[in-house]
Motif scaffolding. Structure first.
Motif, PDB file in Angstrom:
ATOM      1  N   LYS A 157       4.925  -4.387   6.390  1.00  0.00           N
ATOM      2  CA  LYS A 157       3.796  -3.696   7.230  1.00  0.00           C
ATOM      3  C   LYS A 157       3.177  -2.354   5.961  1.00  0.00           C
ATOM      4  CE  LYS A 157       3.131  -2.867  12.073  1.00  0.00           C
ATOM      5  NZ  LYS A 157       3.849  -2.352  12.863  1.00  0.00           N
ATOM      6  N   GLU A 158       2.702  -1.972   5.636  1.00  0.00           N
ATOM      7  CA  GLU A 158       1.934  -0.676   5.798  1.00  0.00           C
ATOM      8  C   GLU A 158       0.803   0.028   5.587  1.00  0.00           C
ATOM      9  OE1 GLU A 158       0.061  -1.398   0.859  1.00  0.00           O
ATOM     10  OE2 GLU A 158       1.500  -3.232   1.330  1.00  0.00           O
ATOM     11  N   ALA A 159       1.396   1.132   5.404  1.00  0.00           N
ATOM     12  CA  ALA A 159      -0.009   2.084   5.613  1.00  0.00           C
ATOM     13  C   ALA A 159      -0.518   3.583   4.744  1.00  0.00           C
ATOM     14  CB  ALA A 159       0.541   2.322   6.906  1.00  0.00           C
ATOM     15  N   THR A 160      -1.483   4.050   4.260  1.00  0.00           N
ATOM     16  CA  THR A 160      -1.689   4.744   3.536  1.00  0.00           C
ATOM     17  C   THR A 160      -2.626   5.335   4.056  1.00  0.00           C
ATOM     18  OG1 THR A 160      -1.761   3.112   1.957  1.00  0.00           O
ATOM     19  CG2 THR A 160      -2.941   5.464   0.934  1.00  0.00           C
ATOM     20  N   CYS A 161      -2.311   7.265   3.751  1.00  0.00           N
ATOM     21  CA  CYS A 161      -3.428   8.467   3.930  1.00  0.00           C
ATOM     22  C   CYS A 161      -3.525   9.171   2.899  1.00  0.00           C
ATOM     23  CB  CYS A 161      -3.043   8.620   5.238  1.00  0.00           C
ATOM     24  SG  CYS A 161      -2.709   7.592   6.753  1.00  0.00           S
ATOM     25  N   THR A 162      -4.352   9.873   2.482  1.00  0.00           N
ATOM     26  CA  THR A 162      -4.958  10.830   1.775  1.00  0.00           C
ATOM     27  C   THR A 162      -5.310  12.095   2.321  1.00  0.00           C
ATOM     28  OG1 THR A 162      -5.640   8.503   0.484  1.00  0.00           O
ATOM     29  CG2 THR A 162      -6.032  10.747  -0.044  1.00  0.00           C
ATOM     30  N   THR A 163      -4.864  12.887   1.449  1.00  0.00           N
ATOM     31  CA  THR A 163      -5.371  14.210   1.534  1.00  0.00           C
ATOM     32  C   THR A 163      -6.285  14.962   0.438  1.00  0.00           C
ATOM     33  OG1 THR A 163      -4.729  16.221   2.923  1.00  0.00           O
ATOM     34  CG2 THR A 163      -3.106  15.253   1.831  1.00  0.00           C
ATOM     35  N   ASN A 164      -6.221  15.805   0.463  1.00  0.00           N
ATOM     36  CA  ASN A 164      -6.630  17.442  -0.750  1.00  0.00           C
ATOM     37  C   ASN A 164      -6.168  18.699   0.063  1.00  0.00           C
ATOM     38  OD1 ASN A 164      -8.574  17.475   0.930  1.00  0.00           O
ATOM     39  ND2 ASN A 164     -10.251  17.615  -0.469  1.00  0.00           N
TER      40      ASN A 164
END
Length: 439
Positions: free
Chosen positions: A61-68
């Motif tokens: 399982k893998e999960a990706t989140c992004t922010t600035n």
């Protein structure tokens, strides 16, 4: 500019907030754009942004989140969101691939282009260039300075960093009757000659006045490096293992086969001095100089971690994300020939010179059939000389046919704007190139 120390600090801090294996991608960009139209500057802006992407893994399982949002609170929220997502995503095909710690080259950041093309300098270049535009003509286009920093790392201590600048310029000089000529240049290293491109566009626009419609059908064409790069970029786009795997690439089942003429060799070369100085991909894998087509023979596909594992092949280091898209080119080159462009034109009894294509796109990627328009400087070649200007015309052509019909390649190669970065391309002469309709 996001420096190396700051990038490493973000990665170390972010991975300390999670309790599973994690990778981090950081992308910094400062985009300084000076646009002009009707021979006047219409926009002069600079936009800065830093994006941080966190991927967490557990089993398959893998999960990706992004922010600035790079505050401590913002990074903690990013870690919290990614771990929460990890609990609800389905399993994938593979477990995590630990990031490579193999040493890679690192070209020191100089900042010379940033100094030479700051806001004031960009305006000055355009002012000087526009001064060469004649009465009855106007110039439009953009001069862009992009400052970039890319960094990747993981929770096991792997870390990569690269910073570089890019200058890209394009202009179209247009007569009041609609006749136009174009010029463009780009570089990661030395400063390109902006004023020379204005002069080139003006000269082409002047020569193109009074254009006539060409006959439809098959023609001998001589392509500038800009026009040739447009075609080659479409081919390179289909050389990733993902496109091969899902059956949309011309190269399906053709590894080791002769599919193009022996005078055509296509390479993705990260070590060329004019290439983008990022010696790793977005998974942290060292980029490998990869010959895709060797004297007409399909020699390699482009891989990322997942597709290298799936195909039991060496990872070439061409991931553009960590999502397993199979690899994309970043530093395309076609090997040069033995003649100058002037010599190729002089040896062409009858043909058409094409300065630039527009809106090229696939009709069928499996056969590399594409279509598009000519524009901004197309001329008849008669007895080795450029003569009558040609009006815009649509072409439809299979690149498998076209690149088997290359009868000359220039020894000079030019830096051109490609799909994923700057390409190094020659010009070429192609027989039986098909014009199919008039706009």
């Amino acid at each position: 500019m996001l420096n190396k120390q700051a990038a490493q600090g973000i990665i170390e801090k972010l991975t300390s907030y999670v309790n599973v294996y994690a990778t981090v991608n950081i992308s910094y960009g400062s985009n300084g754009t000076t646009r002009f139209a009707n021979s006047e500057i219409t926009q002069n802006t600079t936009i800065n942004d830093t994006s941080v992407s966190l991927t967490v893994y557990e089993g398959k399982k893998e999960a990706t989140c992004t922010t600035n949002v790079l505050t401590e609170a913002g990074l903690k929220q990013l870690a919290k969101d990614a771990q929460a997502m990890l609990q609800v995503v389905p399993e994938g095909e593979f477990e995590a691939f630990p990031m490579s710690k193999e040493p890679v080259n690192e070209r020191p950041y100089s900042g010379e282009l940033a100094s030479a093309f700051d806001t004031t300098a960009r305006a000055a270049y355009i002012k000087e260039g526009v001064s060469h535009v004649k009465d009855g003509f106007t110039a439009a286009g953009a001069l862009v300075l992009t400052q970039n920093a890319i960094s990747v790392g993981d929770s096991l201590g792997a870390f990569r960093y690269a910073a570089y600048d890019q200058v890209a310029f394009n202009t179209v000089v247009t007569h009041q009757d609609g006749t136009a000529g174009a010029g463009e240049c780009c570089s990661y290293t030395d400063a390109p000659d902006i004023v020379a491109e204005f002069k080139k566009a003006q000269a082409t626009a002047t020569a193109a006045m009074g254009a006539v419609s060409p006959e439809l059908g098959a023609h001998t064409v001589v392509l500038s490096s800009t026009a040739f790069a447009d075609l080659v970029g479409l081919m390179g786009y289909t050389m990733g293992a993902y496109a091969v795997d899902d059956g949309t690439s011309f190269a399906v089942g053709k590894m080791g086969q002769q599919v193009l003429g022996k005078n055509f060799t296509l390479t993705d070369d990260v070590n060329c001095p004019c290439s983008r100085p990022v010696f790793f991909d977005y998974e942290g894998t060292p980029r490998r100089t990869t010959t895709l087509i060797n004297e007409g023979v399909v020699a390699s596909y482009l891989y990322d971690n997942k597709f290298a594992a799936k195909h039991k092949a060496e990872n070439t280091g061409h991931a553009v994300t960590n999502k397993g898209r199979g690899g994309y080119p970043a530093n395309l080159q076609v090997t040069g020939g033995t003649q100058s462009l002037e010599e190729i034109i002089a040896s062409t009894k009858k043909g058409i010179f094409i300065n630039e294509f527009h809106y090229t796109n696939f009709v069928n990627p499996r056969t590399l059939q594409i279509t598009g328009l000519t524009r901004n400087g197309t001329f008849m070649i008669e007895d080795g000389k450029l003569t009558t200007p040609i009006a815009t015309v649509r072409f439809t052509e299979s690149l498998l046919d076209a690149f088997n019909n290359i009868t000359a390649i220039t020894k000079e190669r030019t830096k051109t704007s490609g799909w994923m970065g700057i390409s190094l391309m020659p010009g070429a002469r192609i027989e039986n190139f098909h014009f199919t309709s008039k706009p």
